[in-house]
Design a protein around this motif. Structure first.
Motif, PDB file in Angstrom:
ATOM      1  N   GLU A 190       0.838  -1.202   0.000  1.00  0.00           N
ATOM      2  CA  GLU A 190       0.000   0.000   0.000  1.00  0.00           C
ATOM      3  C   GLU A 190       0.874   1.255   0.000  1.00  0.00           C
ATOM      4  O   GLU A 190       0.616   2.209  -0.745  1.00  0.00           O
ATOM      5  CB  GLU A 190      -0.911  -0.020   1.229  1.00  0.00           C
ATOM      6  CG  GLU A 190      -1.872   1.142   1.306  1.00  0.00           C
ATOM      7  CD  GLU A 190      -2.795   1.060   2.507  1.00  0.00           C
ATOM      8  OE1 GLU A 190      -3.768   1.838   2.524  1.00  0.00           O
ATOM      9  OE2 GLU A 190      -2.557   0.244   3.426  1.00  0.00           O
ATOM     10  N   HIS A 191       1.918   1.263   0.803  1.00  0.00           N
ATOM     11  CA  HIS A 191       2.819   2.413   0.863  1.00  0.00           C
ATOM     12  C   HIS A 191       3.621   2.568  -0.437  1.00  0.00           C
ATOM     13  O   HIS A 191       3.841   3.689  -0.907  1.00  0.00           O
ATOM     14  CB  HIS A 191       3.771   2.269   2.056  1.00  0.00           C
ATOM     15  CG  HIS A 191       4.658   3.439   2.236  1.00  0.00           C
ATOM     16  ND1 HIS A 191       4.221   4.630   2.788  1.00  0.00           N
ATOM     17  CD2 HIS A 191       5.952   3.641   1.901  1.00  0.00           C
ATOM     18  CE1 HIS A 191       5.215   5.493   2.795  1.00  0.00           C
ATOM     19  NE2 HIS A 191       6.283   4.923   2.261  1.00  0.00           N
ATOM     20  N   ILE A 212       1.945   4.573  -3.120  1.00  0.00           N
ATOM     21  CA  ILE A 212       2.044   6.033  -2.943  1.00  0.00           C
ATOM     22  C   ILE A 212       3.262   6.565  -3.695  1.00  0.00           C
ATOM     23  O   ILE A 212       3.181   7.567  -4.407  1.00  0.00           O
ATOM     24  CB  ILE A 212       2.121   6.396  -1.446  1.00  0.00           C
ATOM     25  CG1 ILE A 212       0.803   6.055  -0.764  1.00  0.00           C
ATOM     26  CG2 ILE A 212       2.490   7.865  -1.249  1.00  0.00           C
ATOM     27  CD1 ILE A 212       0.859   6.086   0.754  1.00  0.00           C
ATOM     28  N   HIS A 213       4.382   5.867  -3.548  1.00  0.00           N
ATOM     29  CA  HIS A 213       5.603   6.301  -4.231  1.00  0.00           C
ATOM     30  C   HIS A 213       5.483   6.158  -5.746  1.00  0.00           C
ATOM     31  O   HIS A 213       6.019   6.983  -6.491  1.00  0.00           O
ATOM     32  CB  HIS A 213       6.814   5.521  -3.713  1.00  0.00           C
ATOM     33  CG  HIS A 213       7.141   5.850  -2.302  1.00  0.00           C
ATOM     34  ND1 HIS A 213       7.576   7.095  -1.897  1.00  0.00           N
ATOM     35  CD2 HIS A 213       7.082   5.108  -1.172  1.00  0.00           C
ATOM     36  CE1 HIS A 213       7.770   7.104  -0.604  1.00  0.00           C
ATOM     37  NE2 HIS A 213       7.478   5.898  -0.128  1.00  0.00           N
ATOM     38  N   LEU A 214       4.782   5.134  -6.204  1.00  0.00           N
ATOM     39  CA  LEU A 214       4.575   4.973  -7.647  1.00  0.00           C
ATOM     40  C   LEU A 214       3.746   6.137  -8.194  1.00  0.00           C
ATOM     41  O   LEU A 214       4.063   6.690  -9.258  1.00  0.00           O
ATOM     42  CB  LEU A 214       3.900   3.637  -7.951  1.00  0.00           C
ATOM     43  CG  LEU A 214       4.720   2.394  -7.628  1.00  0.00           C
ATOM     44  CD1 LEU A 214       3.885   1.139  -7.840  1.00  0.00           C
ATOM     45  CD2 LEU A 214       5.998   2.346  -8.464  1.00  0.00           C
ATOM     46  N   ILE A 256      -2.375   4.481 -13.908  1.00  0.00           N
ATOM     47  CA  ILE A 256      -2.904   3.203 -13.421  1.00  0.00           C
ATOM     48  C   ILE A 256      -1.907   2.599 -12.445  1.00  0.00           C
ATOM     49  O   ILE A 256      -0.820   2.176 -12.827  1.00  0.00           O
ATOM     50  CB  ILE A 256      -3.171   2.223 -14.587  1.00  0.00           C
ATOM     51  CG1 ILE A 256      -4.114   2.850 -15.605  1.00  0.00           C
ATOM     52  CG2 ILE A 256      -3.730   0.904 -14.051  1.00  0.00           C
ATOM     53  CD1 ILE A 256      -4.254   2.039 -16.884  1.00  0.00           C
ATOM     54  N   THR A 257      -2.279   2.589 -11.175  1.00  0.00           N
ATOM     55  CA  THR A 257      -1.470   1.972 -10.121  1.00  0.00           C
ATOM     56  C   THR A 257      -2.414   1.210  -9.211  1.00  0.00           C
ATOM     57  O   THR A 257      -3.635   1.354  -9.293  1.00  0.00           O
ATOM     58  CB  THR A 257      -0.713   3.013  -9.282  1.00  0.00           C
ATOM     59  OG1 THR A 257      -1.661   3.820  -8.596  1.00  0.00           O
ATOM     60  CG2 THR A 257       0.203   3.873 -10.125  1.00  0.00           C
ATOM     61  N   GLY A 258      -1.847   0.439  -8.328  1.00  0.00           N
ATOM     62  CA  GLY A 258      -2.675  -0.246  -7.353  1.00  0.00           C
ATOM     63  C   GLY A 258      -1.856  -1.167  -6.488  1.00  0.00           C
ATOM     64  O   GLY A 258      -0.635  -1.282  -6.643  1.00  0.00           O
TER      65      GLY A 258
END
Length: 81
Positions: free
Chosen positions: A21-22, A25-27, A40-42
């Motif tokens: 999850e953290h 955030i960086h992505l 698109i991230t997840g």
């Protein structure tokens, strides 16, 4: 339509879910910094000891992102309809 690639980071252990999850955030921060058009991230919790974070890029951009971010693996991204 160009193929898209899902770059994946694997996390294992008791903190896998929170770490994935953290990492997402960086992505997202990286995409914003680079002004990349795809957003698109997840992250997915696959079980209590294994989770992934991911980022989707155009195939033509994959090597640039691979070299900059060092994902653990990648796969062709298929949009479910």
């Amino acid at each position: 339509m160009n193929r898209q690639i899902k770059l994946i980071w694997d996390f294992r252990g008791q903190a896998a879910a929170k770490t994935a999850e953290h990492h997402e955030i960086h992505l997202k921060e990286f995409l914003d910094k680079e002004n990349y058009i795809l957003k698109i991230t997840g992250f997915e919790i696959l079980n209590e000891m294994y989770a992934i974070a991911y980022l989707v890029v155009e195939e033509a951009d994959m090597i640039i992102f691979r070299d900059a971010l060092r994902p653990h693996r990648g796969e062709v991204y298929l949009v479910e309809s």
